[in-house]
Write an enzyme that holds these catalytic residues in place. Structure first.
Site, short mmCIF file in Angstrom:
data_model
loop_
_atom_site.label_atom_id
_atom_site.label_comp_id
_atom_site.label_asym_id
_atom_site.label_seq_id
_atom_site.Cartn_x
_atom_site.Cartn_y
_atom_site.Cartn_z
N ALA A 113 82.98 -51.58 -34.32
CA ALA A 113 83.24 -50.90 -33.04
C ALA A 113 81.94 -50.81 -32.26
CB ALA A 113 83.79 -49.50 -33.30
N LYS A 114 82.03 -50.44 -31.02
CA LYS A 114 80.82 -50.16 -30.24
C LYS A 114 81.23 -49.29 -29.06
CE LYS A 114 76.48 -51.37 -30.60
NZ LYS A 114 75.77 -51.62 -31.85
#
Ligand code: NAD
Length: 424
Positions: A113-114
């Site tokens: 994720a980011k």
């Protein structure tokens, strides 16, 4: 309001397309099932939030923020949060996918994720950043969670922001939830060894690669671009293993010493000068562009994206490139690097020491038991060395460069997990 993707910066590769180009090559070599390919090529979930924040002057400003979960098939998604004026969705998508591959390469049970918020943290007060961080946490409260999605610091954020995030999340849950975020201050459940973990992993990968190439560290030279957390630690630990660091650089310029730079002294100077090397007298100043193409054995880009491009790749003289930064080599430069026979330890392998020790932080939080620094370093080193061997073996088996081999190892693991879990 309709979200509008910013126009691509001329002459700079779109980071998501650049990631996908490598993914496509690896998927083809691996003979990846079309259905799995279609699942993996797009993020599982992309969230755009608008966050109203009262500024110090009493006015309310609305900030745009993102959280992209590329995949959660291997476990909860994991990835940093970037505060920058120019952060954009495609960049966050690319970084989220990189996190999936990175976690899979080192074989830790996380997806990728980011996150990001379009803001300039350097022109905001601590109070404004705190209110922004708490509001961002609140707007993603149903996304974050120790078993769902675990943020960490990235550019423009650090332990301070992670502490606010953990506190805000804990308040809404009514219990202290250390494991919702990593990269926290030590007193809040941060892990020993996390600060130096990425640079240490870069050093471990460099040593493993030099061993394969028959290079003796004590007879080798290197340059390190970027002298922040990753670059300075990588330089220090490589120097401790005998590598002569001839050149270093940061935003203030590049510095060169034919006899090798005294890295301890340079770090001390930087720490006393607001994190910068400006005015450092232990080396001569040089053209920063020439640092990358200097005659050394090892090149460690540990600053920003897209620094090795078709414009300078021809002139690179190093035999080995160890990518401390995320995405320092443009996709178009890959083929020339391969033609020149340069070995690249790619970012998703070389800088995965950071996420590995973040994983250890999460494990320690969940156990409620703190590990010693020695335990953290030994386990991280073992994981990095095993990952290097897996990638090296894949490069031999499929006769591909290390970068594509790293993608193959990662995609294969994620694809196999899909197969076993099934359900689509
Ligand atoms: P940092 O902010 O601590 O350091 C960045 C350094 O790069 C600074 O010395 C800065 O002056 C220098 N720099 C910036 N632009 C430059 C340029 N054009 N030329 C030369 N130097 C320049 O950041 P960091 O945490 O060391 O991260 C560096 C890279 O490593 C980033 O790509 C980041 O995404 C990646 N990374 C970091 C971690 C981590 O744990 N910190 C983990 C994985 C990947």
């Amino acid at each position: 309001m309709l979200y509008k993707e910013p126009a691509p910066i001329k002459d700079r590769e779109n980071p998501f397309e650049s990631m996908m180009s490598r993914f496509n090559v690896a998927a083809e070599v691996l003979g990846l099932d079309e259905e799995v390919y279609n699942v993996l090529k797009s993020p599982t979930r992309q969230v755009i939030v608008n966050i109203p924040v009262t500024m110090d002057d009493g006015k309310v400003r609305v900030f745009e923020g993102f959280r992209v979960m590329h995949s959660n098939i291997l476990g909860p998604s994991k990835g940093g949060i970037r505060y920058a004026p120019d952060v954009f969705l495609d960049e966050v998508k690319a970084l989220a996918a990189w996190m999936t591959w990175k976690c899979a390469v080192v074989d830790i049970p996380y997806g990728g994720a980011k996150g990001g918020i379009i803001c300039d943290p350097y022109s905001m007060s601590a109070g404004e950043i705190e209110r922004l961080t708490r509001a961002y946490t609140n707007s993603l409260i149903d996304i974050f969670g120790p078993d769902r999605d675990i943020p960490a610091p990235d550019m423009g954020t650090g332990p301070r922001e992670m502490a606010w995030l953990m506190d805000e999340y804990s308040k809404t849950r009514g219990s202290t939830e250390h494991a919702v975020v990593t990269g926290k201050p030590l007193v809040l459940g941060g892990s020993l060894g996390r600060v130096e973990a990425t640079g240490r992993g870069v050093m471990v990968s460099a040593m493993a690669a030099m061993d394969k190439l028959g290079m003796d560290p004590s007879k080798s030279t290197a340059v390190v671009q970027g002298f922040g957390n990753v670059g300075a630690w990588a330089a220090k630990l490589m120097a401790e293993r005998g590598v002569k660091i001839l050149g270093i650089s940061d935003v203030s310029g590049a510095y060169w010493n034919d006899n090798g730079i005294d890295i301890e002294e340079a770090i001390e100077y930087k720490n006393e000068h607001n994190g910068r090397l400006e005015g450092y007298k232990g080396a001569e100043m040089m053209d920063p562009n020439e640092l990358l193409t200097a005659k050394v054995d090892v090149l460690v880009p540990a600053a920003v994206e897209d620094v090795i491009t078709i414009h300078n790749v021809d002139k690179i003289q190093a035999r080995l490139i160890v990518e401390g930064a995320n995405g320092p080599t443009s996709y178009k430069a890959d083929s020339i690097i391969n033609e020149k026979g340069i070995m690249v330890v790619p970012d998703i392998l070389a800088n995965s020491g950071g996420v590995t020790v973040s994983y250890f932080e999460w494990v320690q939080n969940r156990m409620g038991f703190k590990w010693t620094l020695q335990r953290v370093n030994e386990r991280a080193e073992r994981i990095m060395n095993e990952a290097f061997e897996r990638v090296y073996a894949a490069s031999q088996k499929y006769n591909v460069p290390m970068r594509i081999a790293a993608y193959i190892v990662a995609i294969d693991k994620v694809a196999m997990t899909y197969k076993y879990r099934g359900g689509f």
